[in-house]
Design a protein around this motif. Structure first.
Motif, PDB file in Angstrom:
ATOM      1  N   SER A  68       0.833  -1.213   0.000  1.00  0.00           N
ATOM      2  CA  SER A  68       0.000   0.000   0.000  1.00  0.00           C
ATOM      3  C   SER A  68       0.863   1.256   0.000  1.00  0.00           C
ATOM      4  O   SER A  68       0.591   2.212  -0.729  1.00  0.00           O
ATOM      5  CB  SER A  68      -0.925  -0.004   1.223  1.00  0.00           C
ATOM      6  N   ILE A  69       1.921   1.261   0.818  1.00  0.00           N
ATOM      7  CA  ILE A  69       2.826   2.403   0.869  1.00  0.00           C
ATOM      8  C   ILE A  69       3.561   2.559  -0.455  1.00  0.00           C
ATOM      9  O   ILE A  69       3.698   3.666  -0.991  1.00  0.00           O
ATOM     10  CB  ILE A  69       3.826   2.243   2.029  1.00  0.00           C
ATOM     11  N   ALA A  70       4.018   1.439  -1.022  1.00  0.00           N
ATOM     12  CA  ALA A  70       4.740   1.473  -2.293  1.00  0.00           C
ATOM     13  C   ALA A  70       3.857   1.999  -3.415  1.00  0.00           C
ATOM     14  O   ALA A  70       4.321   2.752  -4.280  1.00  0.00           O
ATOM     15  CB  ALA A  70       5.255   0.076  -2.635  1.00  0.00           C
ATOM     16  N   SER A  71       2.598   1.609  -3.403  1.00  0.00           N
ATOM     17  CA  SER A  71       1.669   2.098  -4.424  1.00  0.00           C
ATOM     18  C   SER A  71       1.497   3.610  -4.317  1.00  0.00           C
ATOM     19  O   SER A  71       1.464   4.315  -5.329  1.00  0.00           O
ATOM     20  CB  SER A  71       0.316   1.394  -4.265  1.00  0.00           C
ATOM     21  N   ASP A  72       1.416   4.106  -3.099  1.00  0.00           N
ATOM     22  CA  ASP A  72       1.266   5.555  -2.886  1.00  0.00           C
ATOM     23  C   ASP A  72       2.498   6.313  -3.363  1.00  0.00           C
ATOM     24  O   ASP A  72       2.396   7.432  -3.871  1.00  0.00           O
ATOM     25  CB  ASP A  72       1.021   5.818  -1.398  1.00  0.00           C
ATOM     26  N   LEU A  73       3.683   5.699  -3.231  1.00  0.00           N
ATOM     27  CA  LEU A  73       4.945   6.355  -3.603  1.00  0.00           C
ATOM     28  C   LEU A  73       5.415   5.971  -5.005  1.00  0.00           C
ATOM     29  O   LEU A  73       6.490   6.382  -5.430  1.00  0.00           O
ATOM     30  CB  LEU A  73       6.033   5.990  -2.587  1.00  0.00           C
ATOM     31  N   ASN A  74       4.621   5.173  -5.713  1.00  0.00           N
ATOM     32  CA  ASN A  74       4.976   4.716  -7.056  1.00  0.00           C
ATOM     33  C   ASN A  74       6.294   3.939  -7.045  1.00  0.00           C
ATOM     34  O   ASN A  74       7.185   4.160  -7.864  1.00  0.00           O
ATOM     35  CB  ASN A  74       5.062   5.888  -8.030  1.00  0.00           C
ATOM     36  N   PHE A 239       8.571   8.177   2.829  1.00  0.00           N
ATOM     37  CA  PHE A 239       8.063   6.915   3.364  1.00  0.00           C
ATOM     38  C   PHE A 239       7.274   7.166   4.652  1.00  0.00           C
ATOM     39  O   PHE A 239       6.185   6.611   4.840  1.00  0.00           O
ATOM     40  CB  PHE A 239       9.222   5.957   3.635  1.00  0.00           C
ATOM     41  N   ASN A 240       7.810   7.998   5.548  1.00  0.00           N
ATOM     42  CA  ASN A 240       7.128   8.293   6.811  1.00  0.00           C
ATOM     43  C   ASN A 240       5.771   8.955   6.572  1.00  0.00           C
ATOM     44  O   ASN A 240       4.789   8.638   7.251  1.00  0.00           O
ATOM     45  CB  ASN A 240       8.005   9.195   7.675  1.00  0.00           C
TER      46      ASN A 240
END
Length: 264
Positions: A68-74, A239-240
């Motif tokens: 989910s975090i990776a998707s938000d940060l592409n 990331f944070n």
């Protein structure tokens, strides 16, 4: 003649500049692509509910959180499955970028950069082979001098790591610890309550091992990055921010429910 030589020099300069420009573009593309991959170091021993293989795919609460975090940060995730000692070394030496399940301790703070906030609270509990002869009152004194089996090289949070009790490091994983308790080769063991509740081995051996209450400690679970030349300060900050955003969202609550991780 002079004009011809001058023209040739000009053409050579243009070609040279063009080549340098193309090289610069290629280097930019290389570093840009590299920056879009987050290398995740995970032990090769499954550790449900955090990470485990299901239907030939790596999943779990920490894995889905990272996706989910990776998707938000592409970002793309690249998982490296290694023995536990190599997981820690790979991130510390920047061969990988992040450890997804890590407790914060004073010793580790000198070697790793932790996410600004945790993403789960982990109760650390004592397990006892049934029938359990101990009247546990939340203190190690109530256990007498009975040794407590733990996983070699594991941390159980700064409080328990520094506490003086009869701890013996006898196994390489929680799964092996549970097997020793079931076989009554040890009478007491220490583990994460979340891993106990998600252990298929213990579920299929109902009542042969009991979880003593209350929990010994409540430990926060973090993501950890290399404190050396790993991710930049800007990347850690992104990331944070993405983690904080994720924890405020509906998807986080859905995963807590899916993996039965709501506080009890």
């Amino acid at each position: 003649m002079v004009t011809g030589v001058s023209s040739m020099l000009t053409i050579k300069r243009v070609i040279k500049l063009h080549c340098l420009f193309l090289l610069g573009c290629l280097l930019f593309m290389f570093f840009h692509l590299h920056a879009q991959v987050l290398r995740v170091a995970i032990p090769d021993e499954d550790y449900p509910p955090y990470y485990y293989v299901l239907d030939n795919s790596l999943t779990g609460f920490s894995v889905e959180t990272l996706h989910s975090i990776a998707s938000d940060l592409n970002l793309q995730l690249e998982f490296q499955r290694l023995p536990w000692s190599r997981v820690v070394n790979h991130v510390e030496t920047c061969k990988a970028d992040v450890i997804p399940v890590f407790y914060k301790t004073p010793q580790r703070l000198q070697r790793f950069e932790f996410s600004r906030e945790s993403y789960l609270t982990d109760p650390i509990v004592l397990l006892c082979a049934n029938p359990c002869p101990f009247k546990f009152d939340s203190t190690f004194a109530s256990l007498g001098n009975e040794p407590v089996a733990t996983v070699r090289h594991f941390s159980y949070g700064s409080t328990l790591d520094e506490m003086n009790f009869a701890r013996i490091d006898v196994v390489e994983s929680d799964h092996m610890l549970f097997r020793m308790l079931l076989g009554k080769r040890v009478r007491l063991g220490m583990a994460s309550a979340h891993t106990v509740n998600h252990s298929q081995l213990l579920k299929h051996s109902a009542n042969q091992v009991v979880m003593l209450q209350p929990a010994l400690d409540l430990v926060e679970v973090y993501f950890a990055f290399s404190i050396q030349a790993g991710l930049s300060a800007a990347q850690c900050e992104q990331f944070n921010q993405a983690l904080a955003k994720f924890k405020r969202g509906e998807r986080y609550q859905q995963l807590l429910t899916k993996y039965q991780l709501h506080a009890r």
